[in-house]
Design a protein around this motif. Structure first.
Motif, mmCIF file in Angstrom:
data_model
loop_
_atom_site.group_PDB
_atom_site.id
_atom_site.type_symbol
_atom_site.label_atom_id
_atom_site.label_comp_id
_atom_site.label_asym_id
_atom_site.label_seq_id
_atom_site.Cartn_x
_atom_site.Cartn_y
_atom_site.Cartn_z
ATOM 1 N N ASN A 157 0.826 -1.213 0.000
ATOM 2 C CA ASN A 157 0.000 0.000 0.000
ATOM 3 C C ASN A 157 0.857 1.258 0.000
ATOM 4 O O ASN A 157 0.545 2.249 -0.670
ATOM 5 C CB ASN A 157 -0.932 0.003 1.217
ATOM 6 C CG ASN A 157 -2.019 -1.043 1.112
ATOM 7 O OD1 ASN A 157 -2.365 -1.479 0.011
ATOM 8 N ND2 ASN A 157 -2.567 -1.467 2.253
ATOM 9 N N TYR A 158 1.942 1.210 0.785
ATOM 10 C CA TYR A 158 2.842 2.357 0.817
ATOM 11 C C TYR A 158 3.455 2.604 -0.557
ATOM 12 O O TYR A 158 3.508 3.748 -1.028
ATOM 13 C CB TYR A 158 3.936 2.140 1.853
ATOM 14 C CG TYR A 158 5.040 3.178 1.787
ATOM 15 C CD1 TYR A 158 4.852 4.465 2.277
ATOM 16 C CD2 TYR A 158 6.266 2.859 1.201
ATOM 17 C CE1 TYR A 158 5.852 5.414 2.194
ATOM 18 C CE2 TYR A 158 7.276 3.807 1.112
ATOM 19 C CZ TYR A 158 7.068 5.080 1.612
ATOM 20 O OH TYR A 158 8.070 6.026 1.522
ATOM 21 N N ASP B 195 2.245 1.579 -3.428
ATOM 22 C CA ASP B 195 1.184 2.043 -4.329
ATOM 23 C C ASP B 195 0.849 3.505 -4.080
ATOM 24 O O ASP B 195 0.677 4.291 -5.023
ATOM 25 C CB ASP B 195 -0.066 1.176 -4.152
ATOM 26 C CG ASP B 195 0.158 -0.252 -4.644
ATOM 27 O OD1 ASP B 195 1.112 -0.464 -5.419
ATOM 28 O OD2 ASP B 195 -0.621 -1.142 -4.242
ATOM 29 N N LEU B 196 0.738 3.864 -2.769
ATOM 30 C CA LEU B 196 0.420 5.246 -2.427
ATOM 31 C C LEU B 196 1.518 6.199 -2.891
ATOM 32 O O LEU B 196 1.246 7.297 -3.378
ATOM 33 C CB LEU B 196 0.207 5.373 -0.919
ATOM 34 C CG LEU B 196 -0.207 6.756 -0.396
ATOM 35 C CD1 LEU B 196 -1.526 7.166 -1.014
ATOM 36 C CD2 LEU B 196 -0.292 6.741 1.123
ATOM 37 N N ARG B 197 2.765 5.749 -2.731
ATOM 38 C CA ARG B 197 3.876 6.578 -3.187
ATOM 39 C C ARG B 197 3.818 6.771 -4.704
ATOM 40 O O ARG B 197 4.049 7.870 -5.207
ATOM 41 C CB ARG B 197 5.196 5.925 -2.781
ATOM 42 C CG ARG B 197 6.420 6.759 -3.130
ATOM 43 C CD ARG B 197 7.676 6.095 -2.616
ATOM 44 N NE ARG B 197 8.862 6.872 -2.957
ATOM 45 C CZ ARG B 197 10.098 6.507 -2.667
ATOM 46 N NH1 ARG B 197 10.309 5.359 -2.018
ATOM 47 N NH2 ARG B 197 11.116 7.258 -3.020
ATOM 48 N N ARG C 147 1.041 9.194 -5.416
ATOM 49 C CA ARG C 147 1.461 10.559 -5.099
ATOM 50 C C ARG C 147 2.375 11.113 -6.202
ATOM 51 O O ARG C 147 2.244 12.268 -6.600
ATOM 52 C CB ARG C 147 2.167 10.579 -3.744
ATOM 53 C CG ARG C 147 2.532 11.981 -3.287
ATOM 54 C CD ARG C 147 3.218 11.980 -1.934
ATOM 55 N NE ARG C 147 2.335 11.484 -0.879
ATOM 56 C CZ ARG C 147 2.486 10.342 -0.263
ATOM 57 N NH1 ARG C 147 3.488 9.531 -0.589
ATOM 58 N NH2 ARG C 147 1.649 9.963 0.685
#
Length: 287
Positions: free
Chosen positions: A66-67, A69-71, A74
Motif C-alpha cells: 500500500n505504501y 502504491d500510495l507513493r 502521489r
C-alpha cells in the motif's frame, strides 16, 4: 546457562512449539497417521501463534505494498499537477496570442481602409509624470514618425506625437488636460472643441447653445485644427447641459478609446510640426 534459559525461555518455548510439527512431519515422512494427544495439544497451542504470525506478515506485506502504491499515486498526482499547470499556462499564452492576433487584424484592416500612410507601433511605456498624460510607442523618426502626427486605433483617436527620436516617440493622450481637438457632431455637423480633463471623460467646449446636440451623439474630428484628419471617432456625448443663459452649452464626451489599456496603435497623417501650435507642449514628456 540457567540465566540464558530464563532470559529466552519464552522464545525457546515458542520455537519448540513451532518446530515440533515440522519435526513430526519429517520423522513421519509420507506415512500417514492420526494425530495423538501430544500432536493435538501442540497444534492447539501453535495454531493461534502461527495464525497471528501469518496475519502479521500478511499485514506487513500489505502495508508495504500500500505504501509503494500510495507513493506511486502521489508521484503520479505530482506529475499530473505539474502537467495541469503547464497546460493552463499554455492555454493562457494561447488566449493572449489569440487576443493579440484579433487586435492586430483589426488594426491591419483599418490601415488598409484608411487613406494615407499608417505606421503601426506598440505601446512600450507610460509617462509617470501626472502633469502630462502620455505614452511611449515603438516607432520613431527612422520609421517615419514625426512631431505633430496623430495617433489612432480602429476605435478612435488616441493622441498626438509630441516628440520623436530614432526608434521611439512620445504621444500626448487626448485625455491630457492640455489637449484640444477640433470636433463636430456627426449627426448635426455642429462644431466644437473636445478638451482633455485628466483620466476620465473629455469636456465639450465652444459648442454654441443654439446648436443641435443630444446625449449619445457621436463626436468625430473636424480636421480644422490641422492635427487630426477629419472623420476620426472621438467619443459620445454624455451629461449634456443646455444652459438657459450664456453663449455655450456643455457636455462630457466619453472617449471611444480607453487610453489606459492601449497596446497597439497607428500613427497616421502628415506631420504638422510647424502648424500644430495649439497642441500640447512637449515639456514634461518622458525622459
Amino acid at each position: 546457562m540457567l540465566s540464558l534459559l530464563k532470559r529466552y525461555r519464552r522464545f525457546l518455548l515458542v520455537a519448540a512449539l513451532l518446530l515440533y510439527p515440522l519435526g513430526a512431519f519429517l520423522l513421519g515422512g509420507r506415512r500417514g497417521r492420526d494425530p495423538n494427544f501430544v500432536d493435538r495439544g501442540v497444534i492447539a497451542l501453535t495454531a493461534p501463534v502461527q495464525q497471528g504470525l501469518t496475519a502479521g506478515i500478511d499485514g506487513a506485506v500489505a502495508a508495504v505494498r500500500n505504501y509503494l502504491d500510495l507513493r506511486g499515486v502521489r508521484q503520479d498526482n505530482d506529475a499530473l499537477r505539474l502537467e495541469n499547470l503547464q497546460l493552463r499556462a499554455t492555454v493562457q499564452v494561447l488566449g493572449e496570442t489569440r487576443s493579440e492576433n484579433g487586435r492586430l487584424r483589426k488594426l491591419l484592416s483599418y490601415a488598409e481602409a484608411a487613406p494615407g500612410p499608417e505606421i503601426p507601433a506598440r505601446v512600450v511605456g507610460v509617462n509617470p509624470v501626472a502633469k502630462l498624460l502620455s505614452v511611449r510607442i515603438s516607432s520613431g523618426e527612422k520609421d517615419g514618425v514625426f512631431r505633430g502626427m496623430s495617433v489612432v486605433t480602429p476605435d478612435g483617436i488616441v493622441g498626438q506625437v509630441i516628440r520623436s527620436t530614432g526608434g521611439y516617440a512620445d504621444v500626448a493622450l487626448v485625455t491630457d488636460p492640455q489637449s484640444r481637438v477640433a470636433v463636430r457632431v456627426q449627426r448635426s455637423r455642429a462644431r466644437g472643441t473636445a478638451a482633455g480633463a485628466g483620466n476620465g471623460p473629455l469636456t465639450l467646449e465652444n459648442m454654441l447653445r443654439t446648436e443641435d446636440v443630444e446625449d449619445g451623439d457621436l463626436i468625430i474630428t473636424s480636421g480644422t485644427d490641422n492635427i487630426y484628419p477629419p472623420g476620426l471617432v472621438v467619443g459620445r456625448v454624455t451629461q449634456l447641459e443646455k444652459k438657459e443663459h450664456g453663449m455655450f452649452q456643455g457636455a462630457d464626451i466619453q472617449p471611444a478609446v480607453d487610453t489606459s489599456r492601449l497596446e497597439e496603435v497607428l500613427v497616421v497623417g502628415s506631420p504638422y510640426s510647424q502648424m500644430a501650435t495649439n497642441g500640447p507642449s512637449a515639456e514634461g514628456a518622458q525622459k
